[in-house]
Design an enzyme around this catalytic site. Structure first.
Site, PDB file in Angstrom:
ATOM      1  N   GLU A  47      -2.698   7.896   5.598  1.00 11.95           N
ATOM      2  CA  GLU A  47      -1.809   8.852   4.937  1.00 11.95           C
ATOM      3  C   GLU A  47      -2.582   9.556   3.823  1.00 11.95           C
ATOM      4  O   GLU A  47      -3.023   8.910   2.869  1.00 11.95           O
ATOM      5  CB  GLU A  47      -0.594   8.118   4.359  1.00 11.95           C
ATOM      6  CG  GLU A  47       0.327   9.022   3.550  1.00 11.95           C
ATOM      7  CD  GLU A  47       1.422   8.254   2.816  1.00 11.95           C
ATOM      8  OE1 GLU A  47       1.819   7.161   3.280  1.00 11.95           O
ATOM      9  OE2 GLU A  47       1.874   8.735   1.755  1.00 11.95           O
ATOM     10  N   ARG A  51      -1.553  15.809  -2.833  1.00 16.07           N
ATOM     11  CA  ARG A  51      -1.552  15.863  -4.302  1.00 16.07           C
ATOM     12  C   ARG A  51      -2.789  16.540  -4.842  1.00 16.07           C
ATOM     13  O   ARG A  51      -2.942  16.668  -6.063  1.00 16.07           O
ATOM     14  CB  ARG A  51      -1.467  14.453  -4.888  1.00 16.07           C
ATOM     15  CG  ARG A  51      -0.169  13.775  -4.584  1.00 16.07           C
ATOM     16  CD  ARG A  51      -0.053  12.455  -5.309  1.00 16.07           C
ATOM     17  NE  ARG A  51       0.906  11.623  -4.617  1.00 16.07           N
ATOM     18  CZ  ARG A  51       1.113  10.344  -4.875  1.00 16.07           C
ATOM     19  NH1 ARG A  51       0.429   9.739  -5.819  1.00 16.07           N
ATOM     20  NH2 ARG A  51       2.005   9.660  -4.193  1.00 16.07           N
ATOM     21  N   LYS A 134      10.740   4.707   4.528  1.00 14.64           N
ATOM     22  CA  LYS A 134       9.821   4.177   3.520  1.00 14.64           C
ATOM     23  C   LYS A 134      10.668   3.619   2.375  1.00 14.64           C
ATOM     24  O   LYS A 134      11.573   4.297   1.899  1.00 14.64           O
ATOM     25  CB  LYS A 134       8.920   5.328   3.034  1.00 14.64           C
ATOM     26  CG  LYS A 134       8.211   5.104   1.716  1.00 14.64           C
ATOM     27  CD  LYS A 134       7.147   6.163   1.498  1.00 14.64           C
ATOM     28  CE  LYS A 134       6.751   6.294   0.039  1.00 14.64           C
ATOM     29  NZ  LYS A 134       5.408   6.861  -0.133  1.00 14.64           N
TER      30      LYS A 134
HETATM   31  C1  3PG Z   1       2.254   6.653  -3.708  1.00 15.65           C
HETATM   32  O1  3PG Z   1       3.161   7.424  -3.551  1.00 15.65           O
HETATM   33  O2  3PG Z   1       1.361   6.830  -4.562  1.00 15.65           O
HETATM   34  C2  3PG Z   1       2.194   5.507  -2.784  1.00 15.65           C
HETATM   35  O3  3PG Z   1       3.423   4.925  -2.736  1.00 15.65           O
HETATM   36  C3  3PG Z   1       1.117   4.548  -3.113  1.00 15.65           C
HETATM   37  O4  3PG Z   1       1.470   3.762  -4.183  1.00 15.65           O
HETATM   38  P1  3PG Z   1       0.397   2.753  -4.791  1.00 15.65           P
HETATM   39  O5  3PG Z   1      -0.689   3.589  -5.381  1.00 15.65           O
HETATM   40  O6  3PG Z   1       1.176   1.975  -5.824  1.00 15.65           O
HETATM   41  O7  3PG Z   1      -0.106   1.893  -3.667  1.00 15.65           O
END
Ligand code: 3PG
Length: 214
Positions: A47, A51, A134
């Protein structure tokens, strides 16, 4: 693509590995070697969060890596869904869900993993046909206890908890009957990507790929 078909496709991808690395990529040049390391470690479903400005190029580069199944994360708006699909994302992940986003993914044929943190959110998505969701933000929303409690009245739903998952707490989620896999960024630490330490990332992926599921 209707929601039932989308959820079935997402569930099929979840069978490929117990962990989905959540990747935020600053430099598109690191995308291909990063994907190769993760696939080599046994984590083929990736994934890439939308961002960073390089995310679409990173998705394109990773999608060319043999064995990789690349999706887009942080898909918030209909425009994000189009960006993801045009970059070649095979699926999309959202921290939540809005009708506009659901409409865009269904119309655009992009399988969506929509986010829910409460029973009401999970029920609303389920009513629309999304039986795979999710659970976000997993740790902050109460962790495995909350997800187990949600599963009691909603046993048909399957979840990918994400947000605060680590190598240490992942097993607590993976042993739940309503958890299909978990997502997290711990497998590809920012400092390891910056240092191009692909061996370390492959080792982290290998450990994650070996985690047992319920
Ligand atoms: C996110 O949106 O950043 C993901 O859920 C990953 O979260 P994490 O960095 O706490 O694993």
């Amino acid at each position: 693509m209707n929601p039932q078909t989308a959820s079935a496709e997402i569930l099929r991808l979840f069978t490929l590995a117990p962990v989905i690395p959540v990747l935020t990529i600053e430099d598109a040049a690191s995308a291909a070697p990063l994907a190769r390391a993760l696939v080599a470690g046994g984590l083929p479903v990736l994934e890439v969060t939308l961002r960073t400005p390089t995310a679409p190029d990173a998705i394109r580069a990773m999608a060319r890596v043999p064995g990789a199944v690349v999706g887009a994360g942080t898909v918030i708006t209909p425009e994000d869904a189009i960006t993801a699909r045009d970059a070649g994302a095979r699926f999309a992940v959202s921290p939540g869900a809005t009708d506009r986003l659901l409409d865009a993914c269904e119309t655009g044929g992009l399988p969506l993993l929509p986010g829910a943190a409460t029973a009401s959110e999970a029920m609303r998505l389920s009513e629309r046909g999304y039986h795979v969701q999710k659970f976000f933000p997993a740790e902050a929303a109460g962790g495995p206890d909350t997800l187990r409690a949600i599963g009691a009245p909603l046993p048909k739903l399957r979840f990918c908890p994400t947000g605060g998952i680590t190598a240490q707490n992942a097993p607590d989620y993976l042993r739940l009957a309503n958890v299909a896999c978990v997502g997290g960024s711990w497998i590809a630490p920012v400092d390891a990507i910056a240092a191009q330490d692909w061996d370390r990332i492959e080792r982290l992926a290998r450990d994650a790929a070996a985690l047992p599921r319920a």
